[in-house]
Design a protein around this motif. Structure first.
Motif, PDB file in Angstrom:
ATOM      1  N   GLU A  96      46.101  43.033  69.035  1.00  0.00           N
ATOM      2  CA  GLU A  96      44.685  42.668  69.136  1.00  0.00           C
ATOM      3  C   GLU A  96      44.334  41.583  68.129  1.00  0.00           C
ATOM      4  O   GLU A  96      43.549  40.670  68.418  1.00  0.00           O
ATOM      5  CB  GLU A  96      43.818  43.905  68.891  1.00  0.00           C
ATOM      6  N   ALA A  97      44.916  41.669  66.927  1.00  0.00           N
ATOM      7  CA  ALA A  97      44.642  40.663  65.902  1.00  0.00           C
ATOM      8  C   ALA A  97      45.156  39.296  66.322  1.00  0.00           C
ATOM      9  O   ALA A  97      44.467  38.279  66.151  1.00  0.00           O
ATOM     10  CB  ALA A  97      45.283  41.078  64.580  1.00  0.00           C
ATOM     11  N   VAL A  98      46.375  39.249  66.885  1.00  0.00           N
ATOM     12  CA  VAL A  98      46.939  37.976  67.346  1.00  0.00           C
ATOM     13  C   VAL A  98      46.111  37.416  68.500  1.00  0.00           C
ATOM     14  O   VAL A  98      45.787  36.218  68.536  1.00  0.00           O
ATOM     15  CB  VAL A  98      48.408  38.152  67.776  1.00  0.00           C
ATOM     16  N   ASP A  99      45.750  38.290  69.445  1.00  0.00           N
ATOM     17  CA  ASP A  99      44.961  37.851  70.601  1.00  0.00           C
ATOM     18  C   ASP A  99      43.600  37.316  70.166  1.00  0.00           C
ATOM     19  O   ASP A  99      43.122  36.284  70.665  1.00  0.00           O
ATOM     20  CB  ASP A  99      44.793  39.029  71.567  1.00  0.00           C
ATOM     21  N   ASP A 104      39.426  34.031  70.221  1.00  0.00           N
ATOM     22  CA  ASP A 104      38.065  34.043  69.683  1.00  0.00           C
ATOM     23  C   ASP A 104      38.141  33.795  68.179  1.00  0.00           C
ATOM     24  O   ASP A 104      38.033  34.709  67.354  1.00  0.00           O
ATOM     25  CB  ASP A 104      37.401  35.388  69.969  1.00  0.00           C
ATOM     26  N   LYS A 105      38.333  32.532  67.821  1.00  0.00           N
ATOM     27  CA  LYS A 105      38.564  32.191  66.419  1.00  0.00           C
ATOM     28  C   LYS A 105      37.348  32.476  65.546  1.00  0.00           C
ATOM     29  O   LYS A 105      37.494  32.848  64.378  1.00  0.00           O
ATOM     30  CB  LYS A 105      38.958  30.714  66.302  1.00  0.00           C
ATOM     31  N   ASP A 106      36.166  32.311  66.092  1.00  0.00           N
ATOM     32  CA  ASP A 106      34.958  32.569  65.313  1.00  0.00           C
ATOM     33  C   ASP A 106      34.858  34.044  64.920  1.00  0.00           C
ATOM     34  O   ASP A 106      34.572  34.374  63.761  1.00  0.00           O
ATOM     35  CB  ASP A 106      33.716  32.161  66.103  1.00  0.00           C
ATOM     36  N   ARG A 107      35.095  34.926  65.885  1.00  0.00           N
ATOM     37  CA  ARG A 107      35.066  36.355  65.606  1.00  0.00           C
ATOM     38  C   ARG A 107      36.191  36.759  64.658  1.00  0.00           C
ATOM     39  O   ARG A 107      35.986  37.551  63.735  1.00  0.00           O
ATOM     40  CB  ARG A 107      35.191  37.148  66.913  1.00  0.00           C
ATOM     41  N   THR A 276      44.356  29.528  53.374  1.00  0.00           N
ATOM     42  CA  THR A 276      43.807  29.603  54.728  1.00  0.00           C
ATOM     43  C   THR A 276      43.885  31.028  55.254  1.00  0.00           C
ATOM     44  O   THR A 276      44.768  31.798  54.850  1.00  0.00           O
ATOM     45  CB  THR A 276      44.560  28.660  55.684  1.00  0.00           C
ATOM     46  N   ASN A 277      42.962  31.364  56.165  1.00  0.00           N
ATOM     47  CA  ASN A 277      42.992  32.648  56.855  1.00  0.00           C
ATOM     48  C   ASN A 277      43.542  32.521  58.275  1.00  0.00           C
ATOM     49  O   ASN A 277      43.606  33.510  59.009  1.00  0.00           O
ATOM     50  CB  ASN A 277      41.581  33.252  56.919  1.00  0.00           C
ATOM     51  N   ASP A 278      43.913  31.316  58.665  1.00  0.00           N
ATOM     52  CA  ASP A 278      44.407  31.060  60.012  1.00  0.00           C
ATOM     53  C   ASP A 278      45.888  31.442  60.103  1.00  0.00           C
ATOM     54  O   ASP A 278      46.742  30.812  59.465  1.00  0.00           O
ATOM     55  CB  ASP A 278      44.222  29.579  60.354  1.00  0.00           C
ATOM     56  N   ILE A 279      46.195  32.472  60.899  1.00  0.00           N
ATOM     57  CA  ILE A 279      47.568  32.971  60.931  1.00  0.00           C
ATOM     58  C   ILE A 279      48.525  31.987  61.595  1.00  0.00           C
ATOM     59  O   ILE A 279      49.726  32.008  61.320  1.00  0.00           O
ATOM     60  CB  ILE A 279      47.652  34.339  61.651  1.00  0.00           C
ATOM     61  N   ILE A 280      48.030  31.114  62.456  1.00  0.00           N
ATOM     62  CA  ILE A 280      48.905  30.129  63.093  1.00  0.00           C
ATOM     63  C   ILE A 280      49.375  29.106  62.069  1.00  0.00           C
ATOM     64  O   ILE A 280      50.577  28.830  61.938  1.00  0.00           O
ATOM     65  CB  ILE A 280      48.179  29.431  64.266  1.00  0.00           C
TER      66      ILE A 280
END
Length: 381
Positions: A96-99, A104-107, A276-280
């Motif tokens: 769910e976290a990856v999806d 929904d990057k804002d959420r 960064t908080n962006d996992i990608i």
């Protein structure tokens, strides 16, 4: 030699930076590049330690470490682990976290921002313990003498690192954590969250350190038994199976290396949350960095230059200490990710230049000294 050793790293770098550009433009390109440099700088001492152990292993186990080990290091610690941290902190499943991160990057950003105090406290305490244990240890080679000499004397006090870390955690919990609640306007008080997460970070550090010590003791026991077996074989004149014994010793070396690698890579993963908080972007940057750490390990083994730049380990640990402080500050205040990344780069560059100057000074001193005095000059450095 360089192309052969770093070829795969260069290829992964090119692919990773191109993917970052298509993912988020030049901003993502820059963040991934900084994360890569950060991972390499923080893990340089990891490469040095790995190389010192890897050179004792035969060719088969070296290949195991560089194939199976890279899967564990890159896909396990650098790619999967950041997702797990976000999932646990945000209270959702990893899938769910990856999806959510992709759709929904804002959420996702909102959830990660809300969970940031826990992430920062957990990581800040873990990194702070690494730094404190390093700085309080009395080392033969000191970089910043005016700091390291008095701290090494203080380090003789038992459990000093843990006590200081707990004091920092308590102060942070009742200052920046409370202010974060006031600044957030309506959010839940983060004092308890920061306390629990910080204690979890301390426990994690102690568990990882305990496992590393366990495997190190196993390795020493195995080497002692091997030495005794060799002496017994020499006395009796009987032949012994060197392959089986070497295999057991190498197996323990492999386990020890993986635990060490996990503990070292953990600070890079945690430190990445300060940028960064962006996992990608995090996965791309840390993955590139991990490839270079492995290539650097091989290069150091083949070149035999492990002790040439003696202050780099100091610079890496000062960078870890700086990241620990930054993470605790970011519970309340936002610090630009470029500044965070550059602090580590500057410290590493400074320690590298100090190492180069030291080597030049030693070379000049040895050249000026007589043939019989060269050894004494080298030993005093």
């Amino acid at each position: 030699m360089v192309l052969k050793t770093f070829g795969w790293s260069f290829a992964v770098t090119a692919l990773g930076l191109v993917a970052a550009f298509f993912y988020g433009g030049w901003v993502a390109f820059g963040v991934v590049a900084i994360l890569s440099v950060l991972e390499i700088s923080l893990s340089f001492d990891n490469a040095v330690v790995n190389a010192g152990i890897l050179k004792k292993m035969n060719a088969f186990w070296q290949k195991i470490f560089l194939t199976v080990g890279i899967l564990i290091a890159v896909f396990g610690m650098r790619l999967v682990f950041p997702v797990v941290i976000v999932a646990v902190s945000a209270g959702m499943g990893p899938v769910e976290a990856v999806d959510l991160a992709l759709t929904d990057k804002d959420r996702y950003q909102e959830l990660v921002t809300d969970a940031h105090p826990a992430i920062a406290a957990f990581g800040g305490m873990f990194l702070l313990m690494i730094f404190l244990d390093f700085i309080f240890e009395d080392r033969d080679i000191k970089w910043l003498h005016w700091i390291e000499r008095p701290l090494a004397k203080l380090g003789k006090v038992d459990m000093l690192s843990a006590c200081i870390a707990l004091v920092v955690l308590l102060i942070s919990s009742f200052t920046v954590a409370t202010q974060a609640h006031q600044h957030g306007g309506g959010h839940a008080d983060k004092t308890e969250t920061v306390l629990i997460a910080g204690i979890a970070g301390l426990i994690t550090y102690m568990v990882v350190g305990g496992l590393s010590g366990y495997f190190e003791n196993k390795l020493e026991e195995e080497e002692e038994r091997e030495h005794e077996a060799e002496e017994e074989a020499a006395r009796t004149g009987r032949k012994r199976s060197a392959v089986a014994l070497a295999g057991k010793a190498a197996f323990f070396l492999f386990l020890y290396l993986e635990v060490l690698d996990a503990s070292f890579s953990f600070d890079g993963v945690i430190g990445a949350f300060a940028i960064t908080n962006d996992i990608i972007m995090m996965a791309l940057g840390l993955g590139i960095g991990a490839m270079y750490v492995r290539s650097l390990t091989v290069y150091l083994v083949r070149q035999g230059t492990l002790d040439e730049y003696v202050y780099l380990e100091h610079g890496a640990h000062y960078a870890i200490g700086a990241l620990a402080v930054i993470l605790m500050i970011t519970i309340q205040y936002q610090i630009h990710e470029i500044i965070t990344g550059l602090i580590g780069v500057v410290l590493i560059a400074w320690s590298f230049w100090s190492s180069v100057r030291r080597n030049r000074a030693l070379a000049a001193a040895e050249e000026a000294a007589g043939p019989g005095e060269k050894t004494a000059v080298s030993s005093q450095a």
